[in-house]
Design a protein around this motif. Sequence first.
Motif, PDB file in Angstrom:
ATOM      1  N   VAL A  27       0.841  -1.277  -0.126  1.00 38.72           N
ATOM      2  CA  VAL A  27       0.007  -0.071   0.063  1.00 38.72           C
ATOM      3  C   VAL A  27       0.953   1.352   0.004  1.00 38.72           C
ATOM      4  CG1 VAL A  27      -1.568   1.192   1.168  1.00 38.72           C
ATOM      5  CG2 VAL A  27      -1.705  -1.272   1.280  1.00 38.72           C
ATOM      6  N   ARG A  28       0.408   2.154  -0.957  1.00 35.48           N
ATOM      7  CA  ARG A  28       1.191   3.470  -0.925  1.00 35.48           C
ATOM      8  C   ARG A  28       0.247   4.603  -1.358  1.00 35.48           C
ATOM      9  NH1 ARG A  28       6.683   5.123  -4.172  1.00 35.48           N
ATOM     10  NH2 ARG A  28       6.888   7.039  -3.147  1.00 35.48           N
ATOM     11  N   ILE A  36       3.733   0.422   3.440  1.00 35.03           N
ATOM     12  CA  ILE A  36       3.184  -0.456   3.954  1.00 35.03           C
ATOM     13  C   ILE A  36       2.874  -1.803   2.914  1.00 35.03           C
ATOM     14  CG2 ILE A  36       1.202  -1.637   5.544  1.00 35.03           C
ATOM     15  CD1 ILE A  36       0.675   1.458   6.513  1.00 35.03           C
ATOM     16  N   GLY A  37       3.437  -2.978   3.475  1.00 34.29           N
ATOM     17  CA  GLY A  37       3.412  -4.082   2.819  1.00 34.29           C
ATOM     18  C   GLY A  37       3.811  -5.376   3.523  1.00 34.29           C
ATOM     19  N   ASP A  72       7.288   1.256   6.453  1.00 35.47           N
ATOM     20  CA  ASP A  72       8.572   1.843   5.881  1.00 35.47           C
ATOM     21  C   ASP A  72       8.363   3.595   5.589  1.00 35.47           C
ATOM     22  OD1 ASP A  72      11.707   2.105   5.462  1.00 35.47           O
ATOM     23  OD2 ASP A  72      11.001   1.975   3.356  1.00 35.47           O
ATOM     24  N   ILE A  73       9.257   4.131   6.065  1.00 37.74           N
ATOM     25  CA  ILE A  73       9.289   5.867   5.708  1.00 37.74           C
ATOM     26  C   ILE A  73      10.512   6.015   5.082  1.00 37.74           C
ATOM     27  CG2 ILE A  73       9.272   8.236   6.415  1.00 37.74           C
ATOM     28  CD1 ILE A  73       6.694   6.835   6.994  1.00 37.74           C
ATOM     29  N   ALA A  88       9.801  -3.962  10.640  1.00 43.94           N
ATOM     30  CA  ALA A  88       9.494  -5.299   9.990  1.00 43.94           C
ATOM     31  C   ALA A  88       9.173  -6.493  10.781  1.00 43.94           C
ATOM     32  CB  ALA A  88      10.708  -5.690   9.215  1.00 43.94           C
ATOM     33  N   LEU A  89       7.757  -6.873  10.865  1.00 43.42           N
ATOM     34  CA  LEU A  89       7.559  -7.805  11.916  1.00 43.42           C
ATOM     35  C   LEU A  89       7.094  -9.236  11.115  1.00 43.42           C
ATOM     36  CD1 LEU A  89       4.324  -5.712  13.687  1.00 43.42           C
ATOM     37  CD2 LEU A  89       6.740  -6.158  14.246  1.00 43.42           C
TER      38      LEU A  89
END
Length: 176
Positions: A27-28, A36-37, A72-73, A88-89
């Motif tokens: 998602v962007r 977000i991925g 991530d930013i 990162a989970l």
Amino acid sequence: KETTKKDPTRWKTKVGTADISQTRFFVRMPGDSMRIGGFLSEAKIKKGNFNLENGDYRAGYLEILESALNYDIPQARYSKGLDTNHLALTGLNLGADTLHYYNGRLSVGIPLFAATEKCGLTVNNLHGLVTLDSTHLTLPMFHMHTPYTELDATANVNWKALRAGKGGLMNFNVQG
């Protein structure tokens, strides 16, 4: 100059039960560099009600099992330890009930959260209630268990308290 007439989005979607498995996502949002991925091994949503016209989103239950999530930013510097700009989970297990987002306010019961972050932080079990909006974070009941720590907490945080010279109060009660 924009000349296209824009009608309000009147979509209203109800979901009895939706099952998602073995799915990668990314998602962007336009105008936002946040990324977000992840990967959903198994996910389920029950009793969803999504009203795009008035921005009212609800779910009776959301479950995500053995999945992964990246946040991530990209322009932010990397830092050692838990880097909140580059998360990162893995081994993500999440249960959320009474999920409700409306008018900038999020309210959710979390009966289950477990994951490992790339820095090595492992949460074996986290559960509690959360309310969040642009001015406050409230945790009226919160429990977390890691391989080395167990704690119970309550919190009420006014976001102004995190900015120098802006006032605002924070209350924490932590036992563990």
